[in-house]
Design a protein around this motif. Sequence first.
Motif, PDB file in Angstrom:
ATOM      1  N   LYS A   1      14.773 -15.467  52.665  1.00 22.01           N
ATOM      2  CA  LYS A   1      15.726 -15.593  51.571  1.00 22.01           C
ATOM      3  C   LYS A   1      17.057 -16.144  52.071  1.00 22.01           C
ATOM      4  O   LYS A   1      17.680 -16.989  51.423  1.00 22.01           O
ATOM      5  CB  LYS A   1      15.951 -14.225  50.901  1.00 22.01           C
ATOM      6  CG  LYS A   1      14.776 -13.755  50.054  1.00 22.01           C
ATOM      7  CD  LYS A   1      15.104 -12.431  49.395  1.00 22.01           C
ATOM      8  CE  LYS A   1      13.961 -11.966  48.489  1.00 22.01           C
ATOM      9  NZ  LYS A   1      14.270 -10.664  47.848  1.00 22.01           N
ATOM     10  N   LYS A   2      17.474 -15.673  53.240  1.00 23.49           N
ATOM     11  CA  LYS A   2      18.748 -16.115  53.807  1.00 23.49           C
ATOM     12  C   LYS A   2      18.702 -17.605  54.126  1.00 23.49           C
ATOM     13  O   LYS A   2      19.651 -18.342  53.875  1.00 23.49           O
ATOM     14  CB  LYS A   2      19.061 -15.306  55.068  1.00 23.49           C
ATOM     15  CG  LYS A   2      20.411 -15.636  55.692  1.00 23.49           C
ATOM     16  CD  LYS A   2      20.669 -14.745  56.899  1.00 23.49           C
ATOM     17  CE  LYS A   2      22.021 -15.074  57.520  1.00 23.49           C
ATOM     18  NZ  LYS A   2      22.295 -14.222  58.711  1.00 23.49           N
TER      19      LYS A   2
ATOM     20  N   ALA B   1       9.854  -6.348  55.539  1.00 21.94           N
ATOM     21  CA  ALA B   1      11.106  -6.490  54.803  1.00 21.94           C
ATOM     22  C   ALA B   1      12.067  -7.405  55.554  1.00 21.94           C
ATOM     23  O   ALA B   1      12.771  -8.224  54.949  1.00 21.94           O
ATOM     24  CB  ALA B   1      11.740  -5.118  54.579  1.00 21.94           C
ATOM     25  N   ASP B   2      12.089  -7.308  56.866  1.00 21.01           N
ATOM     26  CA  ASP B   2      12.971  -8.146  57.674  1.00 21.01           C
ATOM     27  C   ASP B   2      12.582  -9.615  57.546  1.00 21.01           C
ATOM     28  O   ASP B   2      13.441 -10.493  57.424  1.00 21.01           O
ATOM     29  CB  ASP B   2      12.906  -7.708  59.137  1.00 21.01           C
ATOM     30  CG  ASP B   2      13.821  -8.522  60.037  1.00 21.01           C
ATOM     31  OD1 ASP B   2      15.036  -8.281  60.029  1.00 21.01           O
ATOM     32  OD2 ASP B   2      13.305  -9.407  60.753  1.00 21.01           O
TER      33      ASP B   2
ATOM     34  N   SER C   1      14.963  -2.973  63.672  1.00 20.46           N
ATOM     35  CA  SER C   1      15.833  -2.642  62.541  1.00 20.46           C
ATOM     36  C   SER C   1      16.189  -1.166  62.602  1.00 20.46           C
ATOM     37  O   SER C   1      15.492  -0.363  63.241  1.00 20.46           O
ATOM     38  CB  SER C   1      15.153  -2.965  61.207  1.00 20.46           C
ATOM     39  OG  SER C   1      14.055  -2.093  61.003  1.00 20.46           O
TER      40      SER C   1
ATOM     41  N   GLN D   1      13.740 -10.974  54.180  1.00 18.78           N
ATOM     42  CA  GLN D   1      15.185 -11.192  54.156  1.00 18.78           C
ATOM     43  C   GLN D   1      15.579 -12.461  54.912  1.00 18.78           C
ATOM     44  O   GLN D   1      16.469 -13.198  54.478  1.00 18.78           O
ATOM     45  CB  GLN D   1      15.901  -9.977  54.757  1.00 18.78           C
ATOM     46  CG  GLN D   1      15.868  -8.735  53.881  1.00 18.78           C
ATOM     47  CD  GLN D   1      16.527  -8.968  52.527  1.00 18.78           C
ATOM     48  OE1 GLN D   1      17.586  -9.609  52.421  1.00 18.78           O
ATOM     49  NE2 GLN D   1      15.898  -8.467  51.470  1.00 18.78           N
ATOM     50  N   ARG D   2      14.902 -12.719  56.014  1.00 17.18           N
ATOM     51  CA  ARG D   2      15.202 -13.930  56.771  1.00 17.18           C
ATOM     52  C   ARG D   2      14.879 -15.185  55.953  1.00 17.18           C
ATOM     53  O   ARG D   2      15.637 -16.151  55.955  1.00 17.18           O
ATOM     54  CB  ARG D   2      14.412 -13.946  58.091  1.00 17.18           C
ATOM     55  CG  ARG D   2      15.008 -13.097  59.184  1.00 17.18           C
ATOM     56  CD  ARG D   2      14.522 -13.558  60.558  1.00 17.18           C
ATOM     57  NE  ARG D   2      13.076 -13.539  60.666  1.00 17.18           N
ATOM     58  CZ  ARG D   2      12.369 -12.533  61.173  1.00 17.18           C
ATOM     59  NH1 ARG D   2      12.996 -11.450  61.606  1.00 17.18           N
ATOM     60  NH2 ARG D   2      11.068 -12.577  61.242  1.00 17.18           N
TER      61      ARG D   2
END
Length: 351
Positions: free
Chosen positions: A179-180, A172-173, A125, A176-177
Amino acid sequence: MQLLREMRSDIGSAPPATLARGRNKLMASIDASSRPEAAARTHELAKVSPFRVRRRILMVSAAAALLVGGIVAAEVVLPNQPGATAEAAEILNNAAAATIQTSDPIVGPGQYLKIETTAVYSSGSVAADGTQDAWLDKTGGQVYVPADRNGEWVWNREERVPLEPVSDAAKADAVQRQKKDQGRPAGQPSIVGIQRAPGGAFYGNKPTVIIGTPLTEAGSLPRDPRALLNLIQERTKGAGPSPEMEALITIADGLRTGVVPADLRAALYKAAALIPGVAVVDKQATLNGKTGVAIGIQSPDGGGRQEIIIDPATGLMIGERNVSLKATADFPAGTATSWTSVQTSVVNSAP
């Protein structure tokens, strides 16, 4: 020639008179080549290329074999082609032989071939201030292939999660994955969980053996190792760090599917033995708890190495990995920045 013919019991021996005539003509040719003008010609050829001299001699031998015995023993008279190191070629060819002797698992009606994989990939990231971070993610899954391969395949895809220790950016990554994936519109396939597809065409893509050949057409691929390697290099032309490295990657991709028939697996191993630069890199390579022999090839810049890890006893591929050979800001030298292990078994049901 008599010894060569004994290798082919279905072909009769040449009559003694034919052998004598052939021998006389061959000896006459040798005598002619020993004259001063012939020696001078050979010397001139050597100035151009030493390979031309060897090729000329071998062509004479082939012609003599044809004259004397009426057969061409191509594997005996053709010059050696560059390929893997002798040690790597021996291991790959032995693995091919073991593959043929080890029968494919028998999947009965109502049963499934379960192909379980565990994989690690590098992720990264870039923060708003330009700060970069990198880490390794782990994932896996199980594919269930029915006895009738045109039937419904089932794929259980696991989440991709950072390995420990992890940074705040990695955590955090991962969030986010998730949630996506959870927020995908209705009808849009998820990237985790149970997937189902007739004939294994997940997300509309048919399972392939090598680029351009679906699994259903595996029988159309050549079993001759040189022809198979030529086909692979033709289809991967211009891809990857080098033609040789891309060829090994393509072979690893095919073996990793777990559904390639034994005779084709053997041909893929033998094709790998023909790739220049392929060598044994670790005789005790452990991947996900299993130990085998690692065969690999370096990238042209020396920064990385692609490997396949083989169980020499069964000829089965334990897995494949890519190793960083130079230290970077994110990983020390010797880090496996990606790897996949494969294990197959027969089960009575699927999710």
